[in-house]
Design an enzyme around this catalytic site. Structure first.
Site, mmCIF file in Angstrom:
data_model
loop_
_atom_site.group_PDB
_atom_site.id
_atom_site.type_symbol
_atom_site.label_atom_id
_atom_site.label_comp_id
_atom_site.label_asym_id
_atom_site.label_seq_id
_atom_site.Cartn_x
_atom_site.Cartn_y
_atom_site.Cartn_z
ATOM 1 N N LYS A 177 24.760 44.301 35.793
ATOM 2 C CA LYS A 177 25.727 44.507 34.707
ATOM 3 C C LYS A 177 25.707 43.194 33.920
ATOM 4 O O LYS A 177 26.160 42.155 34.406
ATOM 5 C CB LYS A 177 27.097 44.798 35.311
ATOM 6 C CG LYS A 177 28.304 44.515 34.450
ATOM 7 C CD LYS A 177 28.432 45.423 33.251
ATOM 8 C CE LYS A 177 29.689 45.061 32.474
ATOM 9 N NZ LYS A 177 29.619 43.662 31.915
ATOM 10 N N GLU A 180 28.800 39.882 29.060
ATOM 11 C CA GLU A 180 28.944 40.037 27.605
ATOM 12 C C GLU A 180 28.708 38.736 26.858
ATOM 13 O O GLU A 180 28.385 38.754 25.672
ATOM 14 C CB GLU A 180 30.353 40.514 27.220
ATOM 15 C CG GLU A 180 30.793 41.801 27.864
ATOM 16 C CD GLU A 180 31.598 41.550 29.122
ATOM 17 O OE1 GLU A 180 32.826 41.517 29.057
ATOM 18 O OE2 GLU A 180 30.972 41.356 30.201
ATOM 19 N N GLY A 234 32.880 35.421 39.196
ATOM 20 C CA GLY A 234 33.736 35.435 38.022
ATOM 21 C C GLY A 234 35.188 35.229 38.388
ATOM 22 O O GLY A 234 35.499 34.524 39.351
ATOM 23 N N SER A 235 36.060 35.871 37.642
ATOM 24 C CA SER A 235 37.493 35.615 37.794
ATOM 25 C C SER A 235 38.069 36.316 39.018
ATOM 26 O O SER A 235 37.519 37.301 39.518
ATOM 27 C CB SER A 235 38.246 36.092 36.560
ATOM 28 O OG SER A 235 38.285 37.503 36.522
ATOM 29 N N GLY A 239 37.229 40.124 40.143
ATOM 30 C CA GLY A 239 36.680 40.207 41.499
ATOM 31 C C GLY A 239 37.524 41.096 42.388
ATOM 32 O O GLY A 239 37.000 41.941 43.131
ATOM 33 N N GLU A 259 32.594 35.988 44.381
ATOM 34 C CA GLU A 259 32.982 34.578 44.370
ATOM 35 C C GLU A 259 33.941 34.441 43.214
ATOM 36 O O GLU A 259 33.586 34.698 42.071
ATOM 37 C CB GLU A 259 31.730 33.730 44.169
ATOM 38 C CG GLU A 259 31.986 32.254 44.309
ATOM 39 C CD GLU A 259 30.956 31.462 43.543
ATOM 40 O OE1 GLU A 259 29.755 31.714 43.696
ATOM 41 O OE2 GLU A 259 31.380 30.595 42.763
ATOM 42 N N CYS A 296 32.495 26.403 39.353
ATOM 43 C CA CYS A 296 33.418 26.914 40.367
ATOM 44 C C CYS A 296 33.680 25.855 41.428
ATOM 45 O O CYS A 296 34.586 25.991 42.238
ATOM 46 C CB CYS A 296 32.890 28.189 40.996
ATOM 47 S SG CYS A 296 31.121 28.205 41.174
ATOM 48 N N GLU A 387 43.871 28.460 39.415
ATOM 49 C CA GLU A 387 42.630 27.823 38.968
ATOM 50 C C GLU A 387 42.705 27.530 37.473
ATOM 51 O O GLU A 387 43.003 28.414 36.673
ATOM 52 C CB GLU A 387 41.422 28.738 39.258
ATOM 53 C CG GLU A 387 40.092 28.064 38.928
ATOM 54 C CD GLU A 387 38.869 28.950 39.200
ATOM 55 O OE1 GLU A 387 37.810 28.399 39.529
ATOM 56 O OE2 GLU A 387 38.979 30.179 39.093
#
Lengths: 522, 522
Positions: A177, A180, A234-235, A239, A259, A296, A387
């Site tokens: 996927k 974007e 990602g976020s 996630g 993650e 990250c 975060e």
């Protein structure tokens, strides 16, 4: 791209936004229709039947060919990625090298072969009271893997990144996927994979990528019965949506390796701080601002004793951060989220803003920031563990060791934990280090957490919410283990055994035979 | 039993039911209160800090002492288990041997030590463009593990069974939720563990067991923040409730290893069937009725070609099953569920009952049954994959190989798949075997699935719904891997490295050093 076919059924398109040009780029990328997503999975299922039977050499060659094809894209790839991500050329050259190196690491791993963990217990026909059957076990691939690319690593954690390389190496087809925020980069890398697959006579459907919105196109993939595992970087929000859908909205749940969120605590111990305050400040400031803080593993928390050296250190750190120029962030969302999260945390009880650059409004640029709070406030307020994805860090001042211990105990799971301390520090703070180690996937001494080595011993993972699965790593050789499962063959006739389990050990693997490790034949 | 303390705060009790005496046994077992369950977890957390630091030898000695203490319980243990489970003496003696053998296997595994998967990548200070840090990785324990005992294995999958042994071996404390159907057996084994823990100077809280209802006491454990993983063997319904709660109703999700539901397809191929119909019928009838069919590996489906040999075989199988006496089942629930599930499946479209014994009403006894259906009906009706936990099997007649392939493709995940066939059969039915292997954790040739060897190469696990985690095995050496996670130490000063990661390799482990397997020092 569905298998070897470029498919454009939809009249809906996405465009990539350039944080450098601060405008959308002209190219249109067609959003995959429901049918196209279905086709991608169906073709992957068909391809699996062929691909899983490929020899280790064939798979290794495929991975190496992908690396070659990526290099063949040349400067055009780097230029497009710069435009789409705002990352500087040197960084992207380095990341490309890391990505191709990753593919080669897996090729080497496949040729060596022992990663399949072959275990053989030979028959004991004369055993009393019952004879033992012949039992042989190894890891086997599972089927189509879906990979969600990450915005902050357009090469190394995206289309041909670690998840894709690991899934291919394990023997699985991959459906990406596309993220974007770098659709053009994705398409170039996707084409390189396609060219490599064609050159290596890989079955149609071994690789597809789809473009679309996460909650629609992404979720269709997550829920598709043909999909067997999911890799995501990602976020936390995205996630968790994927993780919960994979458990609750599928007839057959599948593993999700997401993650998500890590703020990477650093424990700065007194003696080392006293001895090398300026050095430590320089190191950490460099790590906080590296890549505009968009890692990250960015060090977002610094725990130190509230003694006479703390103020000196904080001032040094502040000066170093002040000197760091504002940097272009990956996209508008990342930039807005950075300032929002920072402002939110700044307003929490007891938080002091020691320094923050301007919100260079309208420029998609991130400026460094340094916040401070007392341990007592930190311990009582989980919001301070939000975060802040960007070049910001929060200093936590502890009055004594027991308060530091409590603050560390209150931490959520993390990718990394860092200890800045000399030998005496480490002895004095054993309990603190022990607690920190229970929270992290990687514990490092007197270094910075940014910079994740691709090697055999790496663990890029960690307890929730750093990832959804603390048993896994998404970087390094063992990341292949995410996309396999064990199977045991009992009394299988020798002619039907896979090479890895044959008595004569034709692949020369390190195996466990009757409980003993050996490279010998049976 | 909360740690070393026998705690009875509640005035509510459970009693064990004896399927042999068909009455409740006199002893009262106090249901754990909410506070007691809390204490068990808190004490386990405290014990973890001490226990995880124990040497492999200390842990191995603890496991062996548990085995000794179980043996010391002598005939009284066997007598109580017979009373509570209806299982015959010989079976329970065998199961006790298996349980103590399992503990010893883990003791050996700990002494050998390589299971921690130590991996070392040494520093490369001169590497260009960037030096490489020293990176070292190994598996570490995770914390308190909750084990739900199974009714059908009062020793091997219960209080001191495989899950408990694996969790202890990995370095974790254990809290057992006792199975209601053998509360007295649980208490005796629990006491043996306690005695062993005291003898070995283990910390208070390393082991507790609690008595209570699954949805209350069990769920409190599942949702408790101090619990880090869950092992379960039992029904699909209970397993899924635990799995979903662990993901959805906890702030921090934890791994659930639930072994739930498997009907263990057997593929009976034509040439072998023709050559040895009577032998195969005898073997399979024995496996179907073994232990009154109360094994998760019971062969519940038999696929064969609808040719002239099928009828002969079915008649032979029927006769063998007819000859099997009714057997006492584990408890009233198991017995009622057996008849209910069998009757439900019998009434599905196209199902013919070839033979069934009486429902010996009021006696907690199970009688064998044999059902038949055409592949077309099987393929279109997932209800026919309902687990019938007891001595029953369903024959599926296939008209041709492509129908057999489709029937196998429609199968859910299974613990085992069995192939009855000679070499020519296996060659002719390669596709069918390939599909079957994709559905199972263990594929066996010309044997019976019941009887699970405790060894290094065993996989007792499999794709959903056989288990919630196809990556794991609940039997054998690798079951220890369920209760650990990897951690990476970067640039850790040599004096702080754990023994497994020290340069000099003091434990003599097989390690992967700079990509090469070696038992040498660094």
């Amino acid at each position: 791209m569905i298998g070897y076919r470029k498919s454009i059924s939809s009249e809906n398109f996405l465009q990539a936004y350039s944080p450098v040009q601060q405008d959308y780029l002209p190219e249109n990328f067609a959003i995959a229709t429901t049918d196209e997503v279905d086709s991608a999975v169906m073709q992957a299922e068909n391809a699996f039947a062929t691909y899983k039977a490929c020899s280790p050499e064939q798979k290794a060659n495929f991975l190496e060919t992908i690396a070659e094809e990526i290099n063949s894209l040349g400067d055009a790839l780097i230029a497009r990625a710069m435009l789409e991500t705002g990352l500087p050329e040197a960084r992207l050259l380095g990341e490309r090298g890391r990505t191709t190196g990753q593919l080669k690491l897996f090729a080497d791993l496949l040729r060596e072969g022992s990663w399949v963990e072959a275990v053989i217990d030979e028959a004991l026909p004369d055993r009393k009271p019952l004879p033992r059957s012949d039992l042989r076990k190894m890891l086997v691939p599972i089927g189509p893997v879906v990979v969600f690319g990450a915005s902050n690593f357009p090469f190394a954690f995206s289309t041909a990144g670690g998840d894709t390389a690991a899934a291919f190496a394990a023997g699985n087809p991959v459906i990406v996927k596309a993220h974007e925020s770098h659709l053009g980069t994705n398409e170039m890398i996707g084409s390189a994979i396609k060219t490599a697959a064609l050159k290596c006579n890989m079955p149609d459907g071994i690789f597809s990528f789809v473009v679309g919105e996460g909650p629609v196109t992404g979720m269709q993939l997550v829920k598709h019965p043909g999909v067997k595992a999911i890799g995501f970087t990602g976020s936390y929000k995205a996630g968790m949506a994927i993780y919960k859908a994979a458990v609750n909205e599928r007839e057959v749940p599948v593993p999700v390796y997401a993650e998500m969120s890590s703020i990477n605590p650093v424990l700065i111990l007194p003696q080392r701080l006293k001895a090398a305050s300026a050095t430590v400040a320089t190191q950490l400031a460099g790590s906080v601002t590296l890549g505009v803080g968009q890692f990250c593993t960015n060090p977002g928390l610094m725990f130190l004793m509230n003694d006479e050296n703390a103020e000196v250190f904080i001032n040094e750190l502040k000066e170093k951060l002040l000197a760091a120029p504002a940097g272009t962030m990956l996209n508008k969302n990342v930039c807005n989220n950075y300032y929002e999260a920072k402002n939110k945390v700044s307003k929490e009880a007891g938080v002091a803003v020691l320094f923050e650059g301007d919100n260079v409004s309208g420029t998609v640029k991130g400026t460094a920031a340094l916040l401070k709070v007392n341990a007592a406030d930190f311990i009582s307020n989980p919001q301070l563990q939000t975060e802040i994805f960007g070049p910001s860090s929060l200093v936590i001042l502890c009055n004594d060791q027991s308060e530091m211990l409590k603050a560390l105990q209150s931490l959520h799971g993390q990718l990394t934990g860092t200890i800045i301390g000399n030998a005496e520090d480490c002895n004095n703070y054993k309990d603190c280090i022990d607690v920190l180690s229970s929270k992290v996937g990687r514990l490092l001494y007197n270094g910075v957490p940014t910079g994740v080595e691709v090697c055999h011993a790496m663990v890029h993972g960690g307890p929730f919410p750093a990832t959804t699965d603390a048993r896994a790593t998404s970087v390094g050789a063992d990341s292949i283990k995410r996309f396999v499962r064990p199977i045991c063959l009992q009394d299988c006739p020798p002619e039907f055994l896979p090479d890895a389990l044959k008595n004569e050990n034709p692949l020369g693997l390190m195996r466990k035979v009757n409980g003993v490790y050996t490279r010998g034949s049976d």
